[in-house]
Design a protein around this motif. Structure first.
Motif, PDB file in Angstrom:
ATOM      1  N   PHE A  30     -11.985 -75.837 -23.478  1.00  0.00           N
ATOM      2  CA  PHE A  30     -13.146 -76.676 -23.208  1.00  0.00           C
ATOM      3  C   PHE A  30     -12.743 -78.140 -23.194  1.00  0.00           C
ATOM      4  CE2 PHE A  30     -14.511 -72.840 -25.301  1.00  0.00           C
ATOM      5  CZ  PHE A  30     -15.704 -72.495 -24.698  1.00  0.00           C
ATOM      6  N   LYS A  34     -17.406 -78.713 -24.869  1.00  0.00           N
ATOM      7  CA  LYS A  34     -18.611 -78.264 -24.170  1.00  0.00           C
ATOM      8  C   LYS A  34     -18.331 -77.563 -22.852  1.00  0.00           C
ATOM      9  CE  LYS A  34     -21.345 -81.999 -26.095  1.00  0.00           C
ATOM     10  NZ  LYS A  34     -21.996 -83.247 -25.837  1.00  0.00           N
ATOM     11  N   LYS A  35     -17.560 -78.189 -21.987  1.00  0.00           N
ATOM     12  CA  LYS A  35     -17.398 -77.683 -20.631  1.00  0.00           C
ATOM     13  C   LYS A  35     -16.153 -76.810 -20.512  1.00  0.00           C
ATOM     14  CE  LYS A  35     -20.128 -80.797 -18.091  1.00  0.00           C
ATOM     15  NZ  LYS A  35     -20.688 -80.600 -16.800  1.00  0.00           N
ATOM     16  N   THR A  36     -16.343 -75.558 -20.139  1.00  0.00           N
ATOM     17  CA  THR A  36     -15.240 -74.620 -19.952  1.00  0.00           C
ATOM     18  C   THR A  36     -14.490 -74.962 -18.672  1.00  0.00           C
ATOM     19  OG1 THR A  36     -16.592 -72.888 -20.947  1.00  0.00           O
ATOM     20  CG2 THR A  36     -14.656 -72.175 -19.704  1.00  0.00           C
ATOM     21  N   VAL A 107     -14.230 -80.465 -14.314  1.00  0.00           N
ATOM     22  CA  VAL A 107     -15.292 -80.480 -15.330  1.00  0.00           C
ATOM     23  C   VAL A 107     -15.252 -81.697 -16.254  1.00  0.00           C
ATOM     24  CG1 VAL A 107     -15.433 -77.962 -15.298  1.00  0.00           C
ATOM     25  CG2 VAL A 107     -14.069 -79.085 -17.038  1.00  0.00           C
TER      26      VAL A 107
END
Length: 124
Positions: A30, A34-36, A107
């Motif tokens: 991540f 938060k963001k994979t 991301v």
């Protein structure tokens, strides 16, 4: 020969503000928790040792068409353009490093992408 998971982990954790935790039973990386951007897939979801990652627009189609023995459209996230990358075939680790960085860029916030780019521009 290095364990593919260890090699992938090293690539992912070298990127700014990246963390690892288990998600859906697999190691997952991540950005800022938060963001994979990368998910390891050790035969849990199908019969391939692989990872799934965010990919730039069009990359999934291009790579799968060019080398279907190495790349695939992963279940669950393939419809969003994510790329499946096999690790149970001959692996080009410098290419994997670039694929992981591209996933991160998809991301990560702009400031972290700039930080990554600055790190790459530094002489070694």
């Amino acid at each position: 020969m290095a364990d593919p998971l260890d090699s992938l982990r090293q690539l992912c954790l070298a990127l700014p503000e990246t963390t690892e935790r288990t998600s859906h039973g697999e190691p997952t990386w991540f950005v800022r928790g938060k963001k994979t951007f990368v998910m390891y897939a050790d035969r849990h979801h199908d019969d391939r040792l692989a990872f799934w990652c965010a990919a730039p627009p069009g990359a999934q189609e291009e790579l799968v068409a060019a080398e279907p023995e190495r790349f695939f459209r992963p279940p669950y996230v393939g419809h969003r353009g994510w790329l499946g990358v096999r690790l149970d075939v001959a692996v080009d680790w410098p290419e994997i490093a670039e694929i992981v960085k591209d996933a991160y860029r998809m991301v990560a916030p702009k400031g972290l992408v700039a930080l990554l780019d600055d790190q790459q521009d530094q002489p070694r």
